[in-house]
Design a protein around this motif. Sequence first.
Motif, PDB file in Angstrom:
ATOM      1  N   TYR A   1     -11.185  -3.559   3.930  1.00 29.36           N
ATOM      2  CA  TYR A   1     -10.220  -3.107   2.932  1.00 29.36           C
ATOM      3  C   TYR A   1     -10.954  -2.819   1.638  1.00 29.36           C
ATOM      4  O   TYR A   1     -11.258  -3.706   0.862  1.00 29.36           O
ATOM      5  N   VAL A   2     -11.256  -1.525   1.437  1.00 31.87           N
ATOM      6  CA  VAL A   2     -12.074  -1.150   0.278  1.00 31.87           C
ATOM      7  C   VAL A   2     -11.247  -1.164  -1.004  1.00 31.87           C
ATOM      8  O   VAL A   2     -10.043  -1.018  -0.953  1.00 31.87           O
TER       9      VAL A   2
ATOM     10  N   MET B   1      -6.251   4.601  -7.525  1.00 30.28           N
ATOM     11  CA  MET B   1      -6.529   4.356  -6.113  1.00 30.28           C
ATOM     12  C   MET B   1      -7.172   5.563  -5.451  1.00 30.28           C
ATOM     13  O   MET B   1      -7.836   5.432  -4.425  1.00 30.28           O
ATOM     14  N   LEU B   2      -6.954   6.753  -6.041  1.00 29.16           N
ATOM     15  CA  LEU B   2      -7.522   7.959  -5.436  1.00 29.16           C
ATOM     16  C   LEU B   2      -9.026   8.037  -5.618  1.00 29.16           C
ATOM     17  O   LEU B   2      -9.691   8.852  -4.989  1.00 29.16           O
TER      18      LEU B   2
ATOM     19  N   GLU C   1     -11.364   6.180  -4.633  1.00 31.13           N
ATOM     20  CA  GLU C   1     -12.156   5.881  -3.439  1.00 31.13           C
ATOM     21  C   GLU C   1     -12.205   7.044  -2.452  1.00 31.13           C
ATOM     22  O   GLU C   1     -13.297   7.483  -2.065  1.00 31.13           O
ATOM     23  N   PRO C   2     -11.053   7.600  -2.013  1.00 34.39           N
ATOM     24  CA  PRO C   2     -11.181   8.749  -1.104  1.00 34.39           C
ATOM     25  C   PRO C   2     -11.854   9.959  -1.752  1.00 34.39           C
ATOM     26  O   PRO C   2     -12.596  10.692  -1.095  1.00 34.39           O
TER      27      PRO C   2
ATOM     28  N   GLY D   1     -13.428  13.110   4.267  1.00 32.07           N
ATOM     29  CA  GLY D   1     -13.399  12.018   3.289  1.00 32.07           C
ATOM     30  C   GLY D   1     -12.212  11.093   3.522  1.00 32.07           C
ATOM     31  O   GLY D   1     -12.354   9.874   3.642  1.00 32.07           O
ATOM     32  N   PHE D   2     -11.016  11.671   3.597  1.00 31.76           N
ATOM     33  CA  PHE D   2      -9.834  10.834   3.802  1.00 31.76           C
ATOM     34  C   PHE D   2      -9.837  10.180   5.170  1.00 31.76           C
ATOM     35  O   PHE D   2      -9.404   9.040   5.341  1.00 31.76           O
TER      36      PHE D   2
ATOM     37  N   LEU E   1     -12.027   7.219   5.024  1.00 39.75           N
ATOM     38  CA  LEU E   1     -11.375   6.118   4.298  1.00 39.75           C
ATOM     39  C   LEU E   1     -10.404   5.381   5.203  1.00 39.75           C
ATOM     40  O   LEU E   1     -10.398   4.153   5.266  1.00 39.75           O
TER      41      LEU E   1
ATOM     42  N   SER F   1      -7.002  -5.988  -2.578  1.00 37.25           N
ATOM     43  CA  SER F   1      -7.216  -4.587  -2.255  1.00 37.25           C
ATOM     44  C   SER F   1      -5.853  -3.920  -2.238  1.00 37.25           C
ATOM     45  O   SER F   1      -4.968  -4.337  -1.503  1.00 37.25           O
ATOM     46  N   HIS F   2      -5.691  -2.901  -3.048  1.00 34.64           N
ATOM     47  CA  HIS F   2      -4.385  -2.256  -3.110  1.00 34.64           C
ATOM     48  C   HIS F   2      -4.021  -1.506  -1.850  1.00 34.64           C
ATOM     49  O   HIS F   2      -2.902  -1.019  -1.732  1.00 34.64           O
ATOM     50  N   TRP F   3      -4.963  -1.397  -0.901  1.00 28.64           N
ATOM     51  CA  TRP F   3      -4.645  -0.719   0.351  1.00 28.64           C
ATOM     52  C   TRP F   3      -3.939  -1.657   1.320  1.00 28.64           C
ATOM     53  O   TRP F   3      -3.741  -1.315   2.470  1.00 28.64           O
ATOM     54  N   GLY F   4      -3.580  -2.879   0.878  1.00 29.09           N
ATOM     55  CA  GLY F   4      -2.687  -3.698   1.687  1.00 29.09           C
ATOM     56  C   GLY F   4      -3.177  -5.049   2.132  1.00 29.09           C
ATOM     57  O   GLY F   4      -2.592  -5.630   3.017  1.00 29.09           O
TER      58      GLY F   4
ATOM     59  N   TYR G   1     -17.501  -2.672  -1.866  1.00 29.16           N
ATOM     60  CA  TYR G   1     -17.485  -1.360  -1.221  1.00 29.16           C
ATOM     61  C   TYR G   1     -16.950  -0.277  -2.138  1.00 29.16           C
ATOM     62  O   TYR G   1     -15.963  -0.480  -2.836  1.00 29.16           O
ATOM     63  N   LEU G   2     -17.596   0.870  -2.123  1.00 27.81           N
ATOM     64  CA  LEU G   2     -17.138   2.057  -2.858  1.00 27.81           C
ATOM     65  C   LEU G   2     -16.854   1.756  -4.331  1.00 27.81           C
ATOM     66  O   LEU G   2     -15.816   2.127  -4.858  1.00 27.81           O
TER      67      LEU G   2
ATOM     68  N   SER H   1     -14.611  18.743   3.834  1.00 31.75           N
ATOM     69  CA  SER H   1     -14.970  17.482   3.179  1.00 31.75           C
ATOM     70  C   SER H   1     -13.718  16.695   2.802  1.00 31.75           C
ATOM     71  O   SER H   1     -13.742  15.469   2.822  1.00 31.75           O
TER      72      SER H   1
ATOM     73  N   ARG I   1     -15.878  -4.294 -10.130  1.00 31.56           N
ATOM     74  CA  ARG I   1     -14.521  -4.824 -10.183  1.00 31.56           C
ATOM     75  C   ARG I   1     -14.473  -5.980 -11.166  1.00 31.56           C
ATOM     76  O   ARG I   1     -15.340  -6.856 -11.136  1.00 31.56           O
TER      77      ARG I   1
ATOM     78  N   LEU J   1     -15.561   9.640  -1.397  1.00 26.47           N
ATOM     79  CA  LEU J   1     -16.023   9.983  -0.052  1.00 26.47           C
ATOM     80  C   LEU J   1     -15.985  11.493   0.148  1.00 26.47           C
ATOM     81  O   LEU J   1     -16.924  12.085   0.700  1.00 26.47           O
ATOM     82  N   THR J   2     -14.896  12.128  -0.321  1.00 27.21           N
ATOM     83  CA  THR J   2     -14.777  13.592  -0.193  1.00 27.21           C
ATOM     84  C   THR J   2     -15.917  14.294  -0.920  1.00 27.21           C
ATOM     85  O   THR J   2     -16.516  15.235  -0.403  1.00 27.21           O
TER      86      THR J   2
ATOM     87  N   TYR K   1      -2.616   3.398   9.621  1.00 28.73           N
ATOM     88  CA  TYR K   1      -4.033   3.650   9.367  1.00 28.73           C
ATOM     89  C   TYR K   1      -4.781   4.221  10.566  1.00 28.73           C
ATOM     90  O   TYR K   1      -5.451   5.245  10.442  1.00 28.73           O
TER      91      TYR K   1
ATOM     92  N   ASP L   1       0.529   0.117   6.478  1.00 30.77           N
ATOM     93  CA  ASP L   1      -0.618  -0.410   7.215  1.00 30.77           C
ATOM     94  C   ASP L   1      -0.699   0.094   8.637  1.00 30.77           C
ATOM     95  O   ASP L   1      -1.781   0.372   9.160  1.00 30.77           O
TER      96      ASP L   1
ATOM     97  N   LEU M   1     -10.340   1.463   6.561  1.00 31.11           N
ATOM     98  CA  LEU M   1      -9.188   0.578   6.408  1.00 31.11           C
ATOM     99  C   LEU M   1      -8.679   0.094   7.754  1.00 31.11           C
ATOM    100  O   LEU M   1      -8.308  -1.069   7.906  1.00 31.11           O
TER     101      LEU M   1
ATOM    102  N   SER N   1       0.824  -1.192   0.000  1.00 33.43           N
ATOM    103  CA  SER N   1       0.000   0.000   0.000  1.00 33.43           C
ATOM    104  C   SER N   1       0.872   1.262   0.000  1.00 33.43           C
ATOM    105  O   SER N   1       1.957   1.262   0.574  1.00 33.43           O
TER     106      SER N   1
END
Lengths: 78, 489
Positions: A77-78, B459-460, B462-463, A64-65, A68, B261-264, B424-425, A60, B430, B466-467, A17, A14, A72, A10
Amino acid sequence: MTQSAKPISSPVPDAWYPSLAVPMLAVGLVITASFFIYEATSSRKNRSLAKELVTGAAASFFLGFGSLFLLLASGVYV
Amino acid sequence: MHIFFRRLGSILREKPRLNMEVFVARSRLTLIFSLFALLFLSSSSLSSSTSELQILTAERRIDLASHIIRVVLTLKVQNDEASPASNVLLAFPPAQAKHLALIQAAEVAGKKRKKSLHPLDVKQSNHADGPNGAKLYSISLRNPLSTGGSVSIEVSYVLTQSLEPFPVEISQSESQLVLYRDSALILSPYEIKQQTTVIRTPSTKIESFTRVEPSTQLRTELKYGPYEDQPSFSYSPILVHFENNNPFAVVEELVREIEISHWGNLQVTEHYTLVHNGARHKGGFSRVEYQSRPTISGVASFKHLLVKLPPRVHSVYYRDNIGNISTSHLRTGYSKSELEIEPRYPLLGGWKATFIIGYGLPLEDVLFESDDGKRYLNFSFGCPIAETLVNKIINKVVLPEGSKNPSIVVPFSVERREETSYSYLDIVGRPVVVLEKENVVPEHNVLFQVYYDFHPMSMLAEPLMLTSVFFFLFVAALAYIHMDISIRK
């Protein structure tokens, strides 16, 4: 196969987070609070749309971040 | 020549499928047939050379310890014809060819301690079937075999669903006896000068076995041979009736979802439908007898299953439709993790159990970047449960949103299709690469790769999604505040 296998992980480590989620959400909520305080205290004539939008955008972004990283950190894990 | 082939073709087509027992009585006719078939094969105008090879020595070792049968065939092939040979053919009776899960061949170079194996390609031959529907497989040699030259080849293959329980139904306190049908003579399109077959059974209790002289039994080994100078396609059916109480664990269907999931994190969810494929259980099940006399009662049943997982696995769960199953033990280690699971009830013949096993893996263990910029997932294909046959495996690799051009590298043939899944999101969904295979044995637990293109900026999405939702809320609040809906000015 003589391919070099570079492991991908990532972009944000990790372990960071939870420690990213909480401060970002806190900052986002503080800016949201400042947005609504501005709305409540200013009169119709003094209101500046640019300032409102900028505050809204900043709030926002952080919310938002922050949400997210909250997702996580809690294992979704989205 | 033309007319001869047409007549031969009509003879071969008219002849009905022979029963193996009737086959024994008609061996002479088969010999004539095999000569016809040889003639047909040798004068066919196919591109691969089918010159007359001769097998000098053949040794076959059949291991009947578990319900998955492993056979190792060592051949020494010599080329007697004028032209060099580039292929060696193997023949299998149609019943065995249907249950052949895996076949591998290697060329043996050197002797004893300096023995080295060079893997060779084996595939189904495009020759016509041999007599009685014998299926032919072709091994491509590394270097064409010159006249008079010889080569040593080691073939190993795996047969599934080839042990018939007999008696078909047993009670709780009986032992499981199974039948194995094969031939004392190795079926081959070539003449074999000398051959031996050794069958190893899991215990010394062998009820009966067909005697084809010279055949001997030594504790757990049955030896058929040596037989000299057997013509091609010679077959002598034998029957071995022996005791096999090893767990006949068969997974009817395994649906495995691998989500990247690329977030790990890599999340794997496996849905199993497990069945005991041995002799069916008849009569009642007495739990008292089962637990008090474990050496007599339920010897053919199994309670524990060992699931071999990769190291650094986390969030492992084992549940079914009712809920979590707590009878499991997880042992993590540096090179592998072992999950020992115990279904809610012991499995006797014909009993089924369905459950779900899920676990997560860190992304850096499985996802890599190749030289040309593509990302690839490196994961094992088969079922992680030890010594289990899977009738059908469906591997679904869920790639992150925004992935393009998926391609796969698998060492054996699989059926591939694509789907889209929404999680999700997700906006567009996919892409999912679905790989299906039937008749999967533990030897299929090799790594396969799924390559895809992914731009890191995706990857951006998704956030930013939400933003934008939060920003929309702020804009809506602004619009409400700025709107003047008062009636009185």
